[in-house]
Structures are given as structure tokens and as C-alpha cells.
Design an enzyme around this catalytic site. Structure first.
Site, PDB file in Angstrom:
ATOM      1  N   LYS A   6      -9.712   3.218 -19.253  1.00 11.73           N
ATOM      2  CA  LYS A   6      -9.915   3.800 -20.717  1.00 11.73           C
ATOM      3  C   LYS A   6      -8.935   4.362 -21.770  1.00 11.73           C
ATOM      4  O   LYS A   6      -8.242   2.903 -21.584  1.00 11.73           O
ATOM      5  CB  LYS A   6     -10.673   5.596 -20.883  1.00 11.73           C
ATOM      6  CG  LYS A   6     -11.828   5.632 -19.952  1.00 11.73           C
ATOM      7  CD  LYS A   6     -13.098   5.115 -19.557  1.00 11.73           C
ATOM      8  CE  LYS A   6     -13.007   5.009 -18.353  1.00 11.73           C
ATOM      9  NZ  LYS A   6     -13.147   5.762 -17.824  1.00 11.73           N
ATOM     10  N   ASP A  35      -8.809  16.426 -16.063  1.00 15.16           N
ATOM     11  CA  ASP A  35      -9.396  14.977 -15.688  1.00 15.16           C
ATOM     12  C   ASP A  35      -8.616  14.953 -17.241  1.00 15.16           C
ATOM     13  O   ASP A  35      -9.782  15.279 -18.824  1.00 15.16           O
ATOM     14  CB  ASP A  35     -11.005  14.919 -15.695  1.00 15.16           C
ATOM     15  CG  ASP A  35     -10.706  12.857 -15.709  1.00 15.16           C
ATOM     16  OD1 ASP A  35     -10.132  12.470 -17.202  1.00 15.16           O
ATOM     17  OD2 ASP A  35     -12.220  12.373 -15.423  1.00 15.16           O
ATOM     18  N   ARG A  41       0.898  -1.752  -0.392  1.00 14.70           N
ATOM     19  CA  ARG A  41       0.150  -0.594   0.071  1.00 14.70           C
ATOM     20  C   ARG A  41       0.911   1.025  -0.009  1.00 14.70           C
ATOM     21  O   ARG A  41       0.212   2.516  -0.326  1.00 14.70           O
ATOM     22  CB  ARG A  41      -0.740   0.019   1.040  1.00 14.70           C
ATOM     23  CG  ARG A  41      -1.928   1.019   1.040  1.00 14.70           C
ATOM     24  CD  ARG A  41      -2.928   0.762   1.780  1.00 14.70           C
ATOM     25  NE  ARG A  41      -3.177   0.133   3.133  1.00 14.70           N
ATOM     26  CZ  ARG A  41      -2.732   0.709   4.438  1.00 14.70           C
ATOM     27  NH1 ARG A  41      -2.101   1.898   4.566  1.00 14.70           N
ATOM     28  NH2 ARG A  41      -2.827  -0.217   5.163  1.00 14.70           N
TER      29      ARG A  41
HETATM   30  C1  LIG Z   1     -14.386   6.553 -16.568  1.00 11.58           C
HETATM   31  C2  LIG Z   1     -13.947   7.914 -16.520  1.00 11.58           C
HETATM   32  C3  LIG Z   1     -13.575   8.432 -15.041  1.00 11.58           C
HETATM   33  C4  LIG Z   1     -13.978   7.105 -14.102  1.00 11.58           C
HETATM   34  O1  LIG Z   1     -12.589   6.539 -13.823  1.00 11.58           O
HETATM   35  P1  LIG Z   1     -12.846   4.686 -13.366  1.00 11.58           P
HETATM   36  O2  LIG Z   1     -12.149   3.892 -14.055  1.00 11.58           O
HETATM   37  O3  LIG Z   1     -13.853   4.173 -14.053  1.00 11.58           O
HETATM   38  O4  LIG Z   1     -13.470   4.821 -11.810  1.00 11.58           O
HETATM   39  C5  LIG Z   1     -13.212   9.850 -14.728  1.00 11.58           C
HETATM   40  N1  LIG Z   1     -12.957  10.863 -15.757  1.00 11.58           N
HETATM   41  C6  LIG Z   1     -13.312  10.327 -17.066  1.00 11.58           C
HETATM   42  C7  LIG Z   1     -13.847  11.263 -18.089  1.00 11.58           C
HETATM   43  C8  LIG Z   1     -13.928   9.240 -17.399  1.00 11.58           C
HETATM   44  O5  LIG Z   1     -14.351   9.188 -18.690  1.00 11.58           O
END
Ligand SMILES: *Cc1c(COP(=O)(O)O)cnc(C)c1O
Length: 402
Positions: free
Chosen positions: A209, A184, A59
Site C-alpha cells: 500500500k 497493523d 532466504r
Molecule cells: C492489504 C492489507 C493487508 C494484507 O497485505 P497484503 O500485502 O495484501 O498481503 C493487511 N492489513 C491491511 C490493513 C491491509 O490493507
């Protein structure tokens, strides 16, 4: 700003790893272990005191995970990175790090649904407020800054209408007011956009993604421009809240990551073919793609994005029924949320990713009942177009029969 040592395509294969430190293994070994042994009691004491840099417990750090973190820091031009067990764990870590009760967060008009859910929860439980505003110019952003504002939180392009936030404008306002700026960058990946180079302080990704790109992991990464701050985050929020990534998932992402530039170029090539096709189609009313020549924000998009990426949204004639009939008529293209995988995926924001947003707010955001979002995959473009084409034809016959 740190100078990039190697080209992106080279760094993504090699950065953060020296095979001589790992029994000459060509690929990064998987250290699937929860804890690490200390040769002596005194060595354990030294590691806990920070006088010796060996591993302690996964961790607090794991060698496989460290390679992923160092590689991501390099790719995003940051000084440190932390990997998490989901994109949302990265989002929550940075927001917990930056805010305290009474603070205010200024957000772009659209954010990922669960990020919005987290902000609502923080407001209700801890009196940390937020506003969602359009961020096209400095003036637009500046007028919403309050004395208690501590950070600007941005997504761009905004899902699913691909609205662009002007990152340099947001960074200029953040600097003027002494605010931290978080971006993000999931939709672009570091191959298409590098917010730290445009003035952001933190960049995060849902590694689920494009970074992993193979649809088999949920994970997140947070990258920062300040090394001591990132080390502090590691030993506070990451260690004590505990949303860490498993070594195996980090290993899978390291494996997927190597082909990111190749994949992103193909995703974009294919999306450009889909864009051309949709433009010619009579049943398509509106198309949202960042680097579409007809997009009013195309200049801003071009300044901050290397290419347009693999996501494209479009409205078809009709409403929810037509959208659902169209989706059901597809065969190669799969109906699923998520994005950035080899498989082309389609989803219906009004009833899926944005179903929780009240209808009035949804239409203000441009999310109509006939809007569809496509994550264009790596199949042959001709096959993707053929599937779309046959679904449009079937939609027409189904509606005539109904
Ligand atoms: C999918 C996504 C998230 C969240 O990510 P997880 O891996 O599902 O927790 C945050 N921001 C964007 C733009 C996303 O497409």
C-alpha cells in the site's frame, strides 16, 4: 526508546545505507541472487556457526532486503525489522511467533479480512482462540482479557468505517497484563502514526500500500522494539516458514519509499478536499474520516495521528444498486481494492473486501450496502472532485430513467 537520529524525511532517503560499502553506488544496488559464495570451506563453516557475518543464502538475508529492513526499523522507531513477501506473511509470522495451542488473541473489532481468516484457521486447527472487541477505553479492553490471553492485535483506523482504537489505552492494558501488542499500521504509514512510540511491541505494514505507493508490488514489513527478539524471529519463523520478499520487490519499495512523506501529504490534502465536497453533497448520508471535526473520536485520532490520511468512506442515498450505478459512472476513479496508490481507487466493501462477513455482522460493523471506500490518489484534486460530481449527476438521471 531509541532516540531518532535524523528527521523522518532524511531517514527515509538515507537510513541503513552507506554507498562506500557498495562500490559508491548512489542508489541501493539490486542483489538479485539466491546464494552467496564462500572463499574457503572454513569461511562457510564460520558463517554457518555465526562467527563471521557474511551472507549465506537469500532466504536468511540479502543485502538489498537488509537496507529496506534497517530503514523501516528506523522510521518506526524500532530496533529491528523483517521484510516479507506480502502483508499477510508479516501478519502470520508475528502471530505464529507469539502464540501456541491454547492461547487467546484479543483483536480490535475490525481487522483485515485475511487476518480474520488466519485467526479463524488458527482457532480451528490449533485451538488458538480470539475475540474481536471495541477498544475505545482501557475498561472496554480489560474486561475481555483472559488468563490465556497472550497478545492484543490492533488495526487503527479500522477499515472501512475508520473507527479509532485508542493505542495508549491498549498499550496500558497490555503492559499491566504482560501481553505483547501488535499494530497493523498499513492505513497510516510511519509518516502519520508510530505505534511503537505509544507502547506497542510490534508494528506491521502491508508494504503493498502506501510504503511502496506505486501499485506494482505485494510485500510486508514487521518492525519490533526488541533487537534479539527480531533476530530470533529471523532465524526461526522467517527462515523456516519462508515468506520472504524478493530482492527486486525490496528494491522497488526502497525506490517508492523515498517519496512517502511527499505523497502522504498530497494524499491527505486531496482527501481533505474530497471530505469538503462530500459534506456539501445532498446525496451523501454519512462520511467516515478520522480527522473530520464531526467525528466523535476526533480527539483520540488527533493524539495518535499526524494527519487524517488518504482514505475516506461514505454512504450514499439508496442501497447496493445505487452504489454500483455510482461506481460505474466514474471514469477517472478506478474500481479496485487495494489502496495507497497514485491512482484514486474506489471499492464497495459489502460486495468486495467484506463480502465474506455475514450480513448481520456487517451491519453491526456499520458496513451498509451503500457504503463506498475511496483511496484518494495523487491526481489534481479538481479532477477527482469533477469525476465524483459527474457520477452523482449521472446517478440521478439513471435512477430517474429506471
Ligand atoms: C492489504 C492489507 C493487508 C494484507 O497485505 P497484503 O500485502 O495484501 O498481503 C493487511 N492489513 C491491511 C490493513 C491491509 O490493507
Amino acid at each position: 526508546m531509541k532516540e531518532q537520529k535524523t528527521n523522518f524525511e532524511t531517514a527515509i532517503v538515507h537510513a541503513g545505507y552507506d554507498s562506500r560499502e557498495h562500490h559508491d553506488s548512489l542508489t541501493v544496488p539490486l542483489y538479485q541472487t539466491s546464494t552467496f559464495t564462500f572463499g574457503t570451506a572454513e569461511e562457510g563453516e564460520r558463517r554457518f556457526a555465526g562467527d563471521s557475518c557474511g551472507n549465506i543464502y537469500s532466504r536468511l538475508g540479502n543485502p538489498t532486503v537488509r537496507v529496506l529492513e534497517e530503514r523501516m526499523a528506523e522510521l518506526e522507531h524500532g530496533e529491528g525489522a523483517l521484510a516479507f513477501g506480502s502483508g499477510m506473511a508479516a501478519v502470520s509470522a508475528v502471530l505464529i511467533h507469539l502464540t501456541k495451542a491454547g492461547d487467546h488473541v484479543l483483536c480490535s473489532r475490525g481487522v483485515y479480512g485475511c487476518t480474520f481468516g488466519l485467526l479463524e484457521m488458527m482457532e480451528e486447527k490449533y485451538n488458538i482462540t480470539h475475540d474481536l472487541v471495541s477498544m475505545k477505553t482501557e475498561e472496554e479492553i480489560e474486561k475481555h482479557i483472559r488468563p490465556e490471553t497472550v497478545c492484543i492485535y490492533v488495526e487503527t483506523p479500522i477499515n472501512p468505517t475508520m473507527e479509532i482504537v485508542n493505542l495508549q489505552a491498549a498499550a496500558a492494558v497490555a503492559e499491566r497484563h504482560g501481553l505483547k501488542m501488535v499494530v497493523d499500521n498499513t492505513f497510516c504509514s510511519p509518516y502519520l502514526q508510530n505505534p511503537l512510540l505509544l507502547g506497542a511491541d510490534f508494528v506491521l505494514h502491508s508494504a503493498t500500500k502506501y510504503l511502496n505507493g506505486h501499485g506494482d508490488v505485494i510485500a510486508g514489513v514487521l518492525i519490533g522494539r526488541d533487537k534479539p527478539e527480531m533476530e530470533n524471529l529471523r532465524m526461526t519463523v522467517q527462515k523456516d516458514v519462508g515468506g520472504i520478499i524478493s530482492p527486486f520487490d525490496a528494491w522497488l519499495i526502497l525506490r517508492g519509499l523515498k517519496t512517502l512523506p511527499v505523497r502522504m501529504d498530497r494524499h491527505t490534502d486531496n482527501a481533505e478536499r474530497v471530505l469538503e465536497f462530500l459534506k456539501e453533497h445532498k446525496a451523501v448520508q454519512t462520511i467516515y474520516y478520522p480527522l473530520d471535526e464531526e467525528n466523535v473520536q476526533v480527539e483520540t485520532a488527533r493524539q495518535q495521528m499526524r494527519r487524517g490520511g488518504g482514505l475516506i468512506s461514505f454512504e450514499i442515498e439508496g442501497g447496493r444498486k445505487e452504489a454500483q450505478v455510482f461506481m460505474n459512472a466514474l471514469s477517472l476513479i478506478k474500481i479496485a481494492v487495494s489502496l495507497g496508490d497514485a491512482e484514486t481507487l474506489i471499492q464497495h466493501p459489502a460486495t468486495m473486501t467484506h463480502a465474506v462477513v455475514p450480513e448481520e455482522q456487517r451491519s453491526a460493523m456499520g458496513i451498509s450496502d451503500s457504503l463506498l471506500r475511496l483511496s484518494v490518489g495523487l491526481e489534481h484534486a479538481d479532477d477527482i472532485l469533477r469525476d465524483l460530481d459527474q457520477a452523482f449527476k449521472q446517478l440521478k438521471t439513471d435512477l430517474q430513467q429506471a
